[in-house]
Design an enzyme around this catalytic site. Structure first.
Site, PDB file in Angstrom:
ATOM      1  CB  SER A 162      -0.966  -0.043   1.188  1.00 44.45           C
ATOM      2  OG  SER A 162      -1.979   0.927   1.055  1.00 44.45           O
TER       3      SER A 162
ATOM      4  CG  ASP B 109      -6.827  -2.383  -3.717  1.00 49.41           C
ATOM      5  OD1 ASP B 109      -7.155  -1.267  -3.283  1.00 49.41           O
ATOM      6  OD2 ASP B 109      -5.654  -2.807  -3.721  1.00 49.41           O
TER       7      ASP B 109
ATOM      8  CG  HIS C  56      -6.032  -1.893  -0.050  1.00 49.59           C
ATOM      9  ND1 HIS C  56      -5.038  -1.694  -0.975  1.00 49.59           N
ATOM     10  CD2 HIS C  56      -5.639  -1.220   1.072  1.00 49.59           C
ATOM     11  CE1 HIS C  56      -4.098  -0.929  -0.450  1.00 49.59           C
ATOM     12  NE2 HIS C  56      -4.429  -0.633   0.802  1.00 49.59           N
TER      13      HIS C  56
END
Length: 409
Positions: free
Chosen positions: A192, A349, A379
């Protein structure tokens, strides 16, 4: 008695309404994901209220709450030595696996950068401690997990600079020798926002002429790589999905750049990159998902490019166009210098297309890339592998990621 039953039934109905979230039929363990998402929303909204009432910045409160829970699940192992230290003034946690068979051999290594929107989580918390511990054991590798400073106390480019400084310190010959690391077998990785920092630092190091040792690999897990188009197919498809809906990602970017929340809605509709915003013009081809994404991901979605927008957004936050914050905006010459790359993406995501576009640009520049796409995953799932957030998606993505590192590092 009847009134109490009505109240209870009403509360249950309201709770079910709050928890329920439409999810694709492919998602694994949907109700567990809905509960996780509902818990996140309750925490976020409570922290927003505290912020509004003037108690504390909502991100500090949210990090305190999630961090307190995270620390309850910190694991250890007698097979791995864990050391908290500093590299050039930056806090790091180093995982050193026990020497097998008593032999003093050089080990491979991974520099890992945690996610959390540049504002949340910790290298010392359970989620990332446990991931790095498993990586050290499974790969028989030295793992360096960087504890960069967080928003809202620090903003871009502090996070980038922290990771760059710690990484360059670790890559010094004498430091690699101290940890018995093979200089030719070092990777950089992150998930991320950590994937964002890993990609940006990797780009920076490949361009520095005075660095003799470079990364053998980079491994990016659902990375966030650009803040110019919040209407890629994955952003449109997953606008209100679990864990990371679109408006939350936009807010993370604004917090990263210390911008105004007044920009949230204009950025959601791409007003900051409208056709009359000349500053964004040179970067549009780098984000042309009608060309960079395979048709199965483009589906029937259409680009959102307003004719008129708000140039003042980029004027207020010029870092929107800084490649250190948005690695997808780098030029082809920079992409050509990147090492062999692994990119993990999830269908559920908003950031799916950031990773896929990055992979395509690397491939076009001649870099070997492995895209590991999971149709039923969401995610952040890779760190959710233990109670109370134990997801099969977490185990599958983590195992696939570690397998690739094992085979290629």
């Amino acid at each position: 008695m009847k009134s109490a039953a009505v109240v209870v039934a009403g509360l249950l109905a309201l709770s079910a309404y709050y928890v329920y979230l439409p999810l694709p039929s492919t998602v694994s363990q949907p109700w567990r994901l809905m509960l996780l998402d509902a818990a996140f929303r309750v925490a976020q909204e409570t922290c927003y209220l505290a912020h509004f009432l003037g108690f504390r910045h909502h991100l500090r409160t949210l990090n305190f709450v999630t961090g307190a829970l995270d620390k309850l699940n910190v694991q250890s192992s007698d097979k791995v030595k864990i050391t908290d230290t500093q590299f050039d003034g930056i806090e790091v946690r180093v995982y050193e696996p026990s020497t097998r068979g008593g032999e003093k051999t050089l080990k491979r290594s991974v520099v890992y950068i945690h996610g959390g929107g540049w504002a949340l989580a910790s290298a010392r918390g359970g989620y990332y401690n446990n991931l790095c511990l498993i990586m050290a054991e499974s790969l028989d590798a030295v793992i360096v997990s960087i504890e960069y400073r967080l928003v809202p106390d620090f903003h871009f480019p502090v996070q980038f600079d922290d990771v760059l400084r710690a990484t360059k310190h670790f890559m010094r010959p004498e430091v690699l020798a101290r940890y018995s690391v093979d200089p030719s077998r070092v990777a950089i990785s992150g998930d991320s926002a950590g994937g964002n920092l890993a990609a940006a630092v990797c780009q920076e190091i490949t361009q520095e002429e005075n660095i003799t040792r470079r990364f053998k690999l980079q491994a990016l897990v659902y990375p966030v790589l650009q803040p110019l188009d919040f209407n890629t197919p994955s952003y449109q498809q997953n606008e209100v999905t679990a864990v990371l809906p679109r408006f939350i990602m936009v807010r993370f970017w604004i917090d990263y750049f210390s911008g105004s929340y007044d920009f949230v809605h204009p950025m959601v509709v791409n007003n900051h990159t409208a056709l009359d915003v000349s500053q964004a013009g040179p970067f549009r081809e780098h984000l042309d998902w009608t060309f960079l994404l395979p048709s199965r991901f483009r589906k029937n979605y259409q680009p959102v490019t307003p004719a008129a927008g708000q140039a003042e957004i980029i004027q207020a936050m010029p870092a929107l166009l800084d490649v250190r914050a948005a690695p997808l905006l780098a030029e082809r010459e920079v992409f050509r210098l990147q090492p062999k790359t692994y990119i993990l993406t999830c269908e559920i995501d908003v950031l799916r297309d950031d990773g896929l576009m990055y992979a395509k640009r690397l491939e076009k520049a001649g870099v070997e890339v492995t895209v590991d796409h999971f149709e039923d995953c969401f995610h952040g799932c890779m760190i959710f592998t233990s109670w109370p957030t134990n997801f099969s998606a977490g185990h599958r993505t983590r195992d696939s990621y570690i397998k690739w590192l094992s085979q290629n590092l």
